[in-house]
Design an enzyme around this catalytic site. Structure first.
Site, PDB file in Angstrom:
ATOM      1  CB  CYS A 133      -0.920   0.003   1.227  1.00  0.00           C
ATOM      2  SG  CYS A 133      -1.977   1.465   1.340  1.00  0.00           S
ATOM      3  CB  CYS A 136      -0.545   2.404   4.055  1.00  0.00           C
ATOM      4  SG  CYS A 136      -2.163   1.841   3.502  1.00  0.00           S
ATOM      5  CG  ASP A 137       3.285   1.220   4.412  1.00  0.00           C
ATOM      6  OD1 ASP A 137       2.832   1.680   5.474  1.00  0.00           O
ATOM      7  OD2 ASP A 137       3.108   0.050   4.044  1.00  0.00           O
TER       8      ASP A 137
END
Length: 320
Positions: A133, A136-137
């Site tokens: 992701c 997300c990261d």
């Protein structure tokens, strides 16, 4: 007999459990083989509101679980291998627990990221430089070089997004042609931060004590092997919704994501609701999953209230 059974956890299922428990509906939550969902595989979560300094994914899920238990939710660990939505009460068959019954069902079984097929170093380095992701990261890879493995639209989208943070993004794909749409390919090719490693098959993820350091690849045409040095590897080969156990009993899109009525979590079966990534092929974020978990609980509560009011009215008329 339960008023409601929640199948699956993660931010969606646990939020639904908190809301239903606070409404005194005492839901049963059936945890699968990975309680807490995909967040249990991540390290620090920095984009969930309320945590200024971030929070570890497993800790966030454990806190949500404890919160649900505090209000009266019940938890069982087991694998749901079959459901029967043909009539109410609904039947839920759980391996090791037998058959359970419920007036309503909330499905929050999530979607699993498609990995590279179990190459060495893949699973053990998720959260240590391997991610599924970018949203997300990506922030953790500011001014670093990263790889995106995949050749579809999602890979092009992830690569373009990562250029906001990374100094260089290399797209690795096992074919010399991409599966992505022409417009997505063009956007990636016009981005000066994106480079290409085509006709390269990923064979091993290299890491040390600090995390990922490289990706071993094999040239499909020559058979030669090489190691591409990198700080992070984003696997962008799509997701598979965890709906196989439903065996076609509910309306899904061609990929398998559950279809819900717009603006609700209602499925085509009255009394069955869906929340989280199992019905969301677009956003797939912890906060959006939690939001739909809240919606599912409220939809479920109102469904039960309306049914109870109807039964009372019919009973009162019969007595008259």
């Amino acid at each position: 007999m339960y008023k409601s059974i929640i199948i699956g956890t993660g931010p969606a299922g646990l939020t639904a459990a908190i809301y239903l428990a606070r409404a005194n509906l005492n839901p049963l939550v059936i945890e699968g083989p990975q309680p807490g969902g995909q967040l249990t595989l991540t390290t620090e979560v920095e984009n969930f509101p309320g945590f200024v300094d971030g929070i570890m994914g497993p800790e966030l899920m454990d806190n949500m679980r404890k919160q649900a238990i505090r209000f009266g939710a019940e938890f069982m660990n087991g694998w749901v291998h079959e459901v029967d939505f043909s009539s109410r009460p609904f039947q839920v068959s759980v391996e090791g627990l037998g058959q359970l019954q419920a007036e309503t069902i909330i499905l929050s079984t999530g979607a699993s990221a498609n990995l590279l097929g179990g190459i060495p170093g893949e699973k053990e380095n998720i959260g240590r430089g391997v991610s599924t992701c970018a949203t997300c990261d990506g922030f953790f890879f500011r001014n670093k070089e990263v790889l995106v493995v995949g050749g579809g639209d999602s890979a092009m989208e992830e690569a373009n997004f990562l250029t906001k943070f990374a100094s260089k993004v290399t797209i690795v794909h096992r074919r010399d042609e991409l599966r992505a749409s022409k417009i997505m390919q063009e956007r990636a090719r016009q981005n000066p931060k994106i480079s290409w490693a085509l006709s390269k098959e990923s064979t091993e993820i290299i890491a040390d004590d600090r995390g990922v350091t490289g990706l071993r690849v094999k040239d499909i045409k020559t058979g030669n092997e090489d190691i591409i040095e990198t700080n992070g590897i984003f696997i962008a080969t799509g997701h598979t919704p965890n709906t196989a156990f439903l065996k076609g009993q509910i309306d899904t899109d061609p990929v398998g994501y559950i279809r819900v009525k717009p603006g609700t979590t209602e499925t085509n079966i009255p009394g069955v609701f869906a929340c989280g990534d199992v019905q969301d092929p677009k956003y797939r974020q912890a906060i959006t999953a939690a939001g739909t978990g809240c919606m599912a609980a409220l939809d479920c509560e109102r469904f039960l209230e309306a049914e109870s009011a109807y039964i009372k009215t019919v009973t009162d008329l019969a007595e008259v």
